[in-house]
Write a protein that holds these residues in place. Structure first.
Motif, PDB file in Angstrom:
ATOM      1  N   GLY A 161       7.311 -32.852 -15.249  1.00 26.03           N
ATOM      2  CA  GLY A 161       6.549 -33.073 -16.703  1.00 26.03           C
ATOM      3  C   GLY A 161       5.156 -33.635 -16.557  1.00 26.03           C
ATOM      4  N   THR A 162       4.323 -33.903 -17.356  1.00 23.15           N
ATOM      5  CA  THR A 162       2.719 -34.009 -17.405  1.00 23.15           C
ATOM      6  C   THR A 162       3.328 -35.331 -18.595  1.00 23.15           C
ATOM      7  N   SER A 163       2.144 -36.539 -18.127  1.00 25.30           N
ATOM      8  CA  SER A 163       1.827 -37.442 -18.492  1.00 25.30           C
ATOM      9  C   SER A 163       0.774 -37.021 -19.787  1.00 25.30           C
TER      10      SER A 163
ATOM     11  N   GLN B 180       7.819 -35.245 -25.298  1.00 21.91           N
ATOM     12  CA  GLN B 180       9.066 -36.313 -25.296  1.00 21.91           C
ATOM     13  C   GLN B 180       8.260 -37.924 -25.863  1.00 21.91           C
ATOM     14  N   HIS B 181       7.931 -38.048 -27.107  1.00 24.13           N
ATOM     15  CA  HIS B 181       7.466 -39.311 -27.151  1.00 24.13           C
ATOM     16  C   HIS B 181       8.359 -40.829 -26.992  1.00 24.13           C
ATOM     17  N   PRO B 182       7.603 -41.696 -26.474  1.00 28.78           N
ATOM     18  CA  PRO B 182       7.624 -42.973 -25.981  1.00 28.78           C
ATOM     19  C   PRO B 182       9.278 -42.970 -27.477  1.00 28.78           C
TER      20      PRO B 182
ATOM     21  N   ALA C 166      -0.608 -38.073 -27.833  1.00 30.83           N
ATOM     22  CA  ALA C 166       0.253 -39.080 -26.143  1.00 30.83           C
ATOM     23  C   ALA C 166       1.584 -39.074 -25.967  1.00 30.83           C
ATOM     24  N   ALA C 167       1.994 -38.256 -24.944  1.00 28.96           N
ATOM     25  CA  ALA C 167       3.638 -38.442 -24.666  1.00 28.96           C
ATOM     26  C   ALA C 167       4.168 -37.343 -23.414  1.00 28.96           C
ATOM     27  N   GLU C 168       5.315 -36.872 -23.454  1.00 31.59           N
ATOM     28  CA  GLU C 168       5.667 -36.286 -22.086  1.00 31.59           C
ATOM     29  C   GLU C 168       5.553 -35.083 -22.889  1.00 31.59           C
ATOM     30  N   TYR C 169       4.664 -34.230 -21.169  1.00 36.69           N
ATOM     31  CA  TYR C 169       4.906 -32.541 -21.974  1.00 36.69           C
ATOM     32  C   TYR C 169       6.014 -31.575 -20.704  1.00 36.69           C
ATOM     33  N   PHE C 170       7.231 -31.449 -21.502  1.00 40.14           N
ATOM     34  CA  PHE C 170       7.559 -30.700 -19.717  1.00 40.14           C
ATOM     35  C   PHE C 170       7.370 -28.894 -20.312  1.00 40.14           C
TER      36      PHE C 170
END
Lengths: 113, 114
Positions: free
Chosen positions: A106-108, A38-40, A86-90
């Motif tokens: 999630g991991t930022s 998930q990108h911003p 650079a993003a949130e990964y699930f």
């Protein structure tokens, strides 16, 4: 019951260095596993999926993940990070016959120049 | 490339009001889903919908929630009487029938209940 645990809430790497995002799963069945990104201000995009075929799964943007049943892990890797990563990964799991997706926290991922 | 769309992108409502969140799934998909993500928490499954009926729902999906496919393209989530704790990002997803089960997500609707 199925569950996933993402072992790091935040990971910071330098551009050009490897990325490792860790995920452990729990499932009483042979699981289907996914990584979403998930990108911003964007939606959730599927990076890759494991559905009982090859244990090393290649995804988009150079990411890959390896399913290790003995370790109940499905870690996400990339050889060389880009700023755009650079993003949130699930990490996500779903049991057979069940379409419900169960999500990790999630991991930022931050990528530094 | 086909994509799932959601409207509105942001909805602000007062506690007790009804809201309808709208989604247009990918056109040849047969399964539809709603998930939500409260700020700082996990993405949570709400409901899945197939063949014009709910196929699975979570404990969160109580009587104040309902889903509908009013026509051939839209899929809606209605919250009858919103509460402060309903404030979250709501994601719609769709998937084909078949073994791949890959779910495609929309960009989300941020619901703020004041």
């Amino acid at each position: 019951a199925q569950s996933v645990t993402q072992l790091d809430s935040h990971v910071s790497v330098s551009e050009g260095t490897p990325v490792l995002l860790r995920c452990n799963y729990s499932s009483s069945y042979s699981p289907s596993l996914f990584w979403y990104v998930q990108h911003p201000n964007k939606g959730l995009q599927l990076l890759l999926k494991y559905t009982s075929a090859a244990t090393l799964v290649k995804g988009i943007n150079g990411f890959e993940a390896e399913f290790k049943k003995s370790e109940t892990s499905f870690h996400l890797t990339k050889p060389s990070a880009h700023m755009s990563d650079a993003a949130e990964y699930f990490c996500v799991v779903r049991g057979p016959g069940n379409r419900k997706l169960i999500w990790g926290l999630g991991t930022s991922l931050a990528v530094n120049p | 490339e086909p994509e799932v769309t959601q409207t509105p992108s942001h909805q602000v409502t007062q506690m007790g009001q009804e809201v309808i969140l709208r989604c247009v799934p990918i056109s040849n998909h047969l399964y539809f889903y709603w998930y939500r993500q409260i700020l700082g928490q996990k993405v949570e499954f709400l409901v899945s919908f197939y063949n014009n009926e709910i196929s699975e729902k979570s404990e969160i999906f109580d009587d104040q929630f309902s889903v509908e496919r009013p026509d051939g393209s839209n899929f809606t989530l209605k919250i009858r009487s919103t509460k402060l704790e309903d404030s979250a990002m709501y994601f719609c997803a769709s998937s084909e029938a078949g073994s791949s089960y890959e779910q495609y997500f929309g960009p989300g609707t941020r619901l703020t209940v004041t």
